[in-house]
Design a protein around this motif. Structure first.
Motif, PDB file in Angstrom:
ATOM      1  N   SER A  82       0.854  -1.197   0.000  1.00  0.00           N
ATOM      2  CA  SER A  82       0.000   0.000   0.000  1.00  0.00           C
ATOM      3  C   SER A  82       0.882   1.236   0.000  1.00  0.00           C
ATOM      4  CB  SER A  82      -0.910   0.022   1.235  1.00  0.00           C
ATOM      5  OG  SER A  82      -0.190   0.429   2.381  1.00  0.00           O
ATOM      6  N   HIS A  83       0.245   2.372  -0.228  1.00  0.00           N
ATOM      7  CA  HIS A  83       0.939   3.643  -0.052  1.00  0.00           C
ATOM      8  C   HIS A  83       1.053   3.938   1.445  1.00  0.00           C
ATOM      9  CE1 HIS A  83      -0.651   3.987  -4.204  1.00  0.00           C
ATOM     10  NE2 HIS A  83       0.494   4.623  -4.409  1.00  0.00           N
TER      11      HIS A  83
ATOM     12  N   ARG B  43      -0.313  -1.364  -4.044  1.00  0.00           N
ATOM     13  CA  ARG B  43      -0.458   0.086  -4.226  1.00  0.00           C
ATOM     14  C   ARG B  43      -1.580   0.447  -5.200  1.00  0.00           C
ATOM     15  NH1 ARG B  43       4.971  -0.972  -3.668  1.00  0.00           N
ATOM     16  NH2 ARG B  43       6.039   0.164  -1.988  1.00  0.00           N
TER      17      ARG B  43
END
Length: 256
Positions: free
Chosen positions: A43-44, A112
């Motif tokens: 993920s970010h 992401r």
């Protein structure tokens, strides 16, 4: 079901330009992100994260509070004017929104590729039941719908002006106690999203109890006309009115 991701918190070193023209490094507050079972970042990064279940997470980021003094302008006009200082940019604030993880055909999380389904608008977001979340803004509350199959997905069920808002199904299954303008009542989870609170009449405790019994018994229990009308006004659904049980006179004199 065991989750195939975990929330990780780390301090991240950030590069900044100093007043003397040289770079310097400092540690920001903890940054949060997701890792899978292979210890890969998927993920970010966010300031904070809270797992809401069903592949949804509440996330917190720093956003600029921008005041737009001119209305009726295109996005290009806004971009031009904000660059030239014609917009007032207030101090950055921490705001909460909600993301949804996206998966491929095999059910694996696409790294992401999370999608922001609720904008960064709220001071806080907490867990709730029945694929929903509770959001807070300026000491008021609302309910957010995070059921992907719902017509209200990603929306507020009511404007964020509730004085208090319990989770769903605490007192009556499928209903949550809340208050609007000092009036306490119950809101059904499947209510239609309302952009205005005008005309919204909460269910009474008795009505929520009757409806909970009605749906748990597959419609075999009794509903009065007022309860049916109140439920219909909030949900657009009109449950059938079951007949009240009546006493039948026994004409068989041999039975005592």
């Amino acid at each position: 079901m065991e989750k195939d991701y975990e929330i990780v918190k780390e301090k991240v070193s950030t590069t900044q330009m100093g007043p003397d023209g040289n770079w310097f490094y400092y540690n920001e507050n903890c940054q949060c992100f997701l890792k899978n079972k292979d210890d890969e970042i998927i993920s970010h990064m966010y300031q904070c994260m809270l797992d809401l279940g069903n592949d949804h997470l509440a996330v917190c980021n720093i956003v600029n509070d921008v005041k737009y003094p001119m209305d009726g302008h295109s996005s290009d006009d806004r971009y031009y004017n904000i660059i030239h200082g014609e917009y007032e940019i207030k101090s950055p604030k921490l705001k909460w929104g909600i993301i949804r993880l996206n998966r491929d055909e095999k059910g694996l999380i696409i790294p992401r590729a999370e999608e922001l389904v609720v904008l960064y608008l709220y001071d806080r977001i907490s867990e709730n039941n029945l694929k929903s979340a509770t959001a807070y803004y300026a000491d008021k509350l609302t309910y957010l719908d995070i059921d992907r199959n719902s017509l209200n997905y990603g929306d507020q069920l009511v404007p964020c002006i509730l004085e208090h808002a319990e989770p769903f199904s605490v007192q009556h299954n499928g209903f949550a106690e809340c208050s609007i303008n000092g009036t306490v009542g119950f809101l059904p989870r499947n209510c239609q999203a309302k952009e205005s609170i005008e005309g919204v009449k909460l269910l009474t405790d008795k009505q929520a109890l009757l409806l909970s019994k009605y749906f748990s018994s597959n419609g075999s229990s009794f509903l009065d006309a007022d309860t049916i009308s109140a439920y219909f006004n909030l949900t657009g659904i009109k449950p059938e009115k079951e007949k009240e049980p009546t006493l039948v006179k026994n004409h068989n004199k041999n039975i005592k």
